[in-house]
Motif scaffolding. Structure first.
Motif: not given
Length: 166
Positions: A19-28, A124-128
């Motif tokens: 999920r974090f990698l998805n976020y970083i790649l999509d922001i790029v 930050f909601s993914f921390l839960g």
């Protein structure tokens, strides 16, 4: 009689790392889209001698820049996830957005999911557990191959005991 509707199993959910990698790649990708569109608009404005537009582009305020980022993000996520069920980041990581039955959500659900991404602190909601844009829109991000195998097994299991029609 067996239940013939597949219900998603939580074991298929994508990992936090994916999920974090998805976020970083999509922001790029979104930043690259903004850069490409800015370049195209600047070239067109130069060719059409639109000096006021070039001046405006060169002096964007932070608020205007953030507004452009939000608009491009909404366009990007709505288009990619609405048409294909996955953004470029999800394509690279092998994940896909689905509903509780393991199928691609409707465009309306994807638009709701996309707009929920802009809730303050959604990242930050993914921390839960699942993120707010997932839980509010009732969507899930899962590994695509694992989902396909699970759905295939589910339907094959439901065929057991049914008479074959020739």
């Amino acid at each position: 009689m067996s239940n013939s509707t597949y219900i998603l199993d939580d074991k298929l959910l994508a990992s936090s790392g994916s999920r974090f990698l998805n976020y970083i790649l999509d922001i790029v990708v979104i930043i690259a889209l903004i850069f490409a569109l800015s370049f195209i608009f600047a070239v067109l404005a130069s060719l059409l001698d639109l000096n006021e537009f070039l001046l405006w582009m060169g002096n964007l305020s932070d608020w205007e820049g953030q507004l452009i980022f939000v608009v491009i993000s909404i366009f990007y996520y709505s288009l990619t996830e609405g048409l294909f069920g996955r953004s470029l980041g999800k394509l690279i990581t092998g994940t896909v957005v689905v509903d509780e039955n393991g199928v691609k959500p409707s465009f309306g659900v994807i638009l709701k999911r996309t707009l929920c991404r802009f809730i303050p602190f959604d990242v930050f909601s993914f921390l839960g557990s699942r993120g707010w844009h997932d839980s509010i829109s009732e969507t899930y991000v899962v590994n695509k191959k694992d989902l396909e195998n699970e759905v295939k097994l589910f339907h094959e299991f439901n065929l057991i005991g049914n008479k074959e029609v020739i």
